[in-house]
Motif scaffolding. Structure first.
Motif, short mmCIF file in Angstrom:
data_model
loop_
_atom_site.label_atom_id
_atom_site.label_comp_id
_atom_site.label_asym_id
_atom_site.label_seq_id
_atom_site.Cartn_x
_atom_site.Cartn_y
_atom_site.Cartn_z
N ALA A 164 12.72 26.62 -39.84
CA ALA A 164 14.08 26.73 -40.38
C ALA A 164 15.08 27.02 -39.27
O ALA A 164 16.19 26.46 -39.25
N ASP A 165 14.72 27.89 -38.33
CA ASP A 165 15.60 28.18 -37.19
C ASP A 165 15.75 26.96 -36.29
O ASP A 165 16.85 26.69 -35.77
N LEU A 166 14.68 26.22 -36.10
CA LEU A 166 14.75 24.97 -35.32
C LEU A 166 15.72 24.00 -35.96
O LEU A 166 16.57 23.40 -35.30
N ARG A 167 15.57 23.82 -37.27
CA ARG A 167 16.44 22.89 -38.00
C ARG A 167 17.90 23.32 -37.87
O ARG A 167 18.78 22.49 -37.65
N ALA A 168 18.17 24.60 -37.99
CA ALA A 168 19.55 25.10 -37.93
C ALA A 168 20.15 24.94 -36.54
O ALA A 168 21.31 24.57 -36.39
N ASN A 169 19.37 25.20 -35.50
CA ASN A 169 19.91 25.20 -34.13
C ASN A 169 19.79 23.88 -33.40
O ASN A 169 20.56 23.61 -32.49
N LEU A 185 9.03 23.70 -27.32
CA LEU A 185 9.23 24.14 -25.94
C LEU A 185 10.53 23.59 -25.33
O LEU A 185 11.33 24.36 -24.79
N PRO A 186 10.79 22.27 -25.42
CA PRO A 186 12.06 21.79 -24.86
C PRO A 186 13.28 22.40 -25.56
O PRO A 186 14.28 22.70 -24.91
N THR A 187 13.18 22.61 -26.87
CA THR A 187 14.30 23.24 -27.59
C THR A 187 14.48 24.67 -27.12
O THR A 187 15.61 25.13 -26.92
N PHE A 188 13.38 25.38 -26.93
CA PHE A 188 13.45 26.76 -26.43
C PHE A 188 14.13 26.80 -25.05
O PHE A 188 14.96 27.66 -24.78
N ILE A 189 13.80 25.85 -24.20
CA ILE A 189 14.34 25.84 -22.84
C ILE A 189 15.81 25.45 -22.81
O ILE A 189 16.61 26.05 -22.10
N PHE A 190 16.19 24.44 -23.61
CA PHE A 190 17.54 23.87 -23.49
C PHE A 190 18.52 24.29 -24.58
O PHE A 190 19.67 23.89 -24.53
N ASN A 191 18.08 25.06 -25.56
CA ASN A 191 18.98 25.48 -26.62
C ASN A 191 19.00 27.01 -26.66
O ASN A 191 18.11 27.65 -27.23
N PRO A 192 20.01 27.63 -26.06
CA PRO A 192 20.02 29.09 -25.96
C PRO A 192 20.09 29.79 -27.30
O PRO A 192 19.56 30.90 -27.46
N GLY A 193 20.72 29.19 -28.30
CA GLY A 193 20.78 29.81 -29.62
C GLY A 193 19.40 29.91 -30.25
O GLY A 193 19.01 30.95 -30.79
#
Length: 182
Positions: A10-15, A25-33
């Motif tokens: 749900a947090d992935l979808r929102a951010n 992993l790429p979302t964690f690295i490149f999406n600070p929110g």
């Protein structure tokens, strides 16, 4: 209660606009929110374990505070789908409750006054930059808090509040414009 990985989706979808665990992993690295809320969730999960896990949870929390400049207390209650577009300077107090799908911009503070109670933020709310939500109050579902607003009183659902001190600009859903004759 949702499972940990369902909350992360749900947090992935929102951010990030997707819920693909292969892109975690790429979302964690490149999406600070997403990184800020993900580390918060990991720290909270670790705190549910034994002594070593609790200490590791505090270490993850402290690292997250330093890397994101967000002080999200581990005792706050944050529903899935929190969207942090610009996660810097956000402070969420220990007893605050935040509903699902809420958006919080930079430098927002959600805290308390002398009262022991923290604010309750409804689902699908938007808190714009530099908003202060202070005291034992409730912000209703789908409410919008304008930039720089100081909220000291309850805000009804589907409302817009702005100013210092915050005052209601709109209460209830905006009316649909009448259809024009053809």
């Amino acid at each position: 209660m949702m499972k940990f990985w369902d909350v992360v989706r749900a947090d992935l979808r929102a951010n990030a606009g997707h819920a693909k665990m292969l892109k975690l992993l790429p979302t964690f690295i490149f999406n600070p929110g997403f990184a800020a809320i993900f580390l918060h969730r990991v720290a909270c999960r670790l705190r549910q374990g034994g002594v070593i896990r609790r200490r590791l949870g505090l270490l993850v929390w402290r690292w997250n505070v330093g890397r994101s400049a967000c002080h999200i207390n581990l005792d706050s209650d944050i529903a899935p789908g929190l969207f942090l577009p610009h996660p810097t300077g956000i402070v969420i107090g220990s007893g605050a409750r935040i509903g699902a799908g809420t958006t919080i911009y930079q430098s927002v503070t959600i805290g308390k006054t002398a009262s022991p109670q923290y604010p309750v933020i409804g689902a699908d709310c938007v808190l714009y930059p530099n908003a202060l939500v202070i005291g034992p109050l409730t912000i209703g579902d789908r409410a919008i808090v304008g930039a720089g607003t100081v909220v000291l009183k309850d805000v009804p659902a589907d409302s817009v509040v702005a100013g210092n001190p915050g005052r209601l600009l709109r209460v209830g859903k905006a009316e649909e414009p009448a259809a024009r004759p053809a």
